[in-house]
Design a protein around this motif. Structure first.
Motif, short mmCIF file in Angstrom:
data_model
loop_
_atom_site.label_atom_id
_atom_site.label_comp_id
_atom_site.label_asym_id
_atom_site.label_seq_id
_atom_site.Cartn_x
_atom_site.Cartn_y
_atom_site.Cartn_z
N THR A 29 0.85 -1.19 0.00
CA THR A 29 0.00 0.00 0.00
C THR A 29 0.89 1.25 0.00
O THR A 29 2.12 1.17 0.05
N VAL A 30 0.23 2.41 -0.02
CA VAL A 30 0.94 3.69 -0.07
C VAL A 30 0.38 4.60 1.02
O VAL A 30 -0.84 4.69 1.20
N THR A 31 1.28 5.26 1.73
CA THR A 31 0.90 6.26 2.73
C THR A 31 1.33 7.63 2.23
O THR A 31 2.49 7.84 1.90
N VAL A 32 0.36 8.55 2.21
CA VAL A 32 0.60 9.91 1.72
C VAL A 32 0.48 10.88 2.90
O VAL A 32 -0.50 10.84 3.64
N THR A 33 1.49 11.75 3.05
CA THR A 33 1.50 12.74 4.12
C THR A 33 1.69 14.13 3.51
O THR A 33 2.57 14.33 2.67
N SER A 34 0.85 15.06 3.97
CA SER A 34 0.94 16.44 3.49
C SER A 34 1.05 17.38 4.68
O SER A 34 0.34 17.20 5.69
N GLU A 35 1.92 18.40 4.57
CA GLU A 35 2.13 19.39 5.63
C GLU A 35 1.90 20.79 5.07
O GLU A 35 2.34 21.11 3.95
#
Length: 498
Positions: free
Chosen positions: A204-210
């Protein structure tokens, strides 16, 4: 000439090659369309998927064998299922062995579909249904298996202190999704976002945005939302938050009206402050260090019971929180006499009076202009529409009758003569000759009609014979002369004497 022929030959050769390539591609496309498969199949982990395959038109073609091939995104091709009419189905070693099978069973060459049970994220990839035929050779159709994983979305606010450099004020994460999620931000704060992706569990893929910005006190409490879009979601997932920016107290003192006079009572100053975190302490003091005896302090209010010279000082309010200290000050000036206070409606009354005056002035101007315009129309101001007639010319002396019975001597004064002025004087309308240029009346003649002679006295023209009382060197015999009437003059004869 030879060069021209060579160029034509080159163009013809090029067109022939293009035609051949197009024909080959067309034939390959036509042959490939006979193997019918689904372009894409989606599934979640743990489910069973069906991969269908069929040969639509086998006329004139001998179908020999069917092979299903698995091609992962990274790695080599692997045969996962083989069927020959003369043999039983075969399932070579592969990641899906034991979970793949032909369906229905036994299979047929015209419809050799397969199913894979308990699929996982690693099963995603390209699945090829390939026919071995005679005499066409191998023909195939490709199906993409897309594994879906619904992500776990979350968003958090990062509490920061006000400053001058960009820092992270909010984070948003879409964890263990397949395919990768899309994250966007909605806010009025001035900043920008940075997004990164990293592999999660089970392919799977984990996406993080700041979200980063320069934090200021005015941005504290502003709305900010993280919006996550994913294929497994019916609609985007929105997370609403508020920015949390800590700053030192901002202080202002209210209540001073610049009218503190000796003897005034119960005047109040209020210390207003904002800050994050909320201010906890408020302290009043003076620049001299001593607080007057007539002052009472309660929380954020300073109350002067009675104004005197002692409160002629500068009051300071200091407010503290965990971040820092803020303060404000006001200088009180004690007056000997009270300033005149404006009533609450003074401004509105003055404004109303000015408005009424302006309105009356506008109405008066409009009425005056209307009357002037109407008078102009009635009086015919402007260029005259007709030429006014000249004054009527009269010889009053010729129409008067002398009432004396004795002949008038030549030297008899005019004062002793009596005239009867009751008889109407015949006059001649000279309008008919008014416009004639050659009627004998020039500019000099017209002046006679505007002389200052008394009303009723004759004012002869240049060519007329003046009456006896206006002639010089009179001769008695001239009295009996007939009138010398010129064109345009009056035809009335001179006076007759009795």
């Amino acid at each position: 000439m030879a060069r021209h022929d060579a160029r034509n030959w080159h163009d013809c050769t090029k067109m022939t090659r293009l035609f051949l390539v197009a024909s080959i591609l067309l034939l390959q496309g036509a042959s490939g369309q006979r193997v019918k498969v689904e372009p894409e199949v989606t599934s979640y982990p743990g489910q069973t998927v069906n991969l269908r395959c069929a040969f639509t038109d086998a006329t004139g073609i001998q179908l020999t064998m069917v092979t299903w091939i698995y091609e992962p995104k990274e790695g080599e091709r692997l045969n996962i299922a083989v069927f020959h009419p003369n043999f039983d189905p075969n399932y070579p070693d592969s990641p899906v062995k034991g979970r793949v099978s032909f369906t229905p069973s036994p299979p047929s060459l015209t419809s050799p579909s397969i199913q894979i049970s308990n699929v996982g994220m690693t099963d995603e990839g390209k699945y090829i249904c390939e026919y071995a035929t005679y005499p066409s050779g191998n023909e195939q159709g490709i199906t993409y298996l897309v594994m879906l994983a619904k992500p776990q979305n979350s968003a958090t606010i990062v509490t920061v202190d006000a400053g001058t450099k960009p820092v992270v004020v909010a984070r948003c994460e879409s964890k263990d999704g397949r395919p990768a999620a899309q994250i966007s931000w909605v806010t009025t704060a001035n900043g920008n976002a940075t997004t990164v992706s990293k592999p999660g569990t089970d392919n799977t893929v984990t996406v993080t945005s700041e979200y980063r910005m320069v934090p200021t006190a005015k941005d504290n409490g502003k709305d900010i939302s993280c919006v996550v879009s994913h294929r497994t979601q019916v609609k985007p997932d929105s997370h609403a938050m508020k920015l949390a920016i800590q700053y030192a107290p901002q202080v202002s003192i209210t209540g001073y009206d610049n009218n503190w006079y000796v003897g005034r009572t119960n005047v109040v100053l209020t210390c207003q402050a904002t800050g994050n975190p909320v201010p906890v302490t408020v302290q009043w003091k003076t620049m001299t260090g001593e607080m007057p005896d007539t002052v009472q302090i309660k929380d954020n209010q300073l109350k002067v019971l009675k104004v005197d010279d002692a409160v002629n000082t500068t009051f300071v309010c200091e407010v503290k929180n965990r971040i820092g200290t803020g303060k404000d000050q006001v200088t009180a000036i004690v007056r000997g006499n009270r300033l005149p206070e404006k009533g609450p409606t003074t401004g509105s009354i003055i404004g109303a009076i000015i408005g009424v005056i302006i309105l009356l002035a506008i109405i008066g101007t409009a009425i005056a202009m209307f009357r002037k315009h109407r008078n102009n129309k009635l009086n015919g101001d402007g260029p005259p529409k007709y030429k006014p007639p000249p004054p009527k010319k009269t010889n009053s002396s010729a129409n008067r009758t002398i009432t004396s019975s004795a002949p008038v001597a030549e030297d008899t004064p005019l004062q002793n003569q009596s005239y009867n002025t009751q008889i109407d004087e015949p006059v001649t309308d000279l309008d008919a000759h008014h416009n004639d240029d050659d009627d004998g009346y020039g500019e000099e003649d017209r002046d006679h009609y505007y002389s200052a002679a008394p009303s009723g006295w004759d004012d002869p023209g240049n060519n007329e014979v003046p009456p006896f009382y206006m002639r010089t060197n009179r001769d008695p015999q001239d009295y009996d002369q007939g009138p010398n009437v010129n064109r345009g003059d009056s035809f009335v004869s001179p006076a007759m004497f009795v």
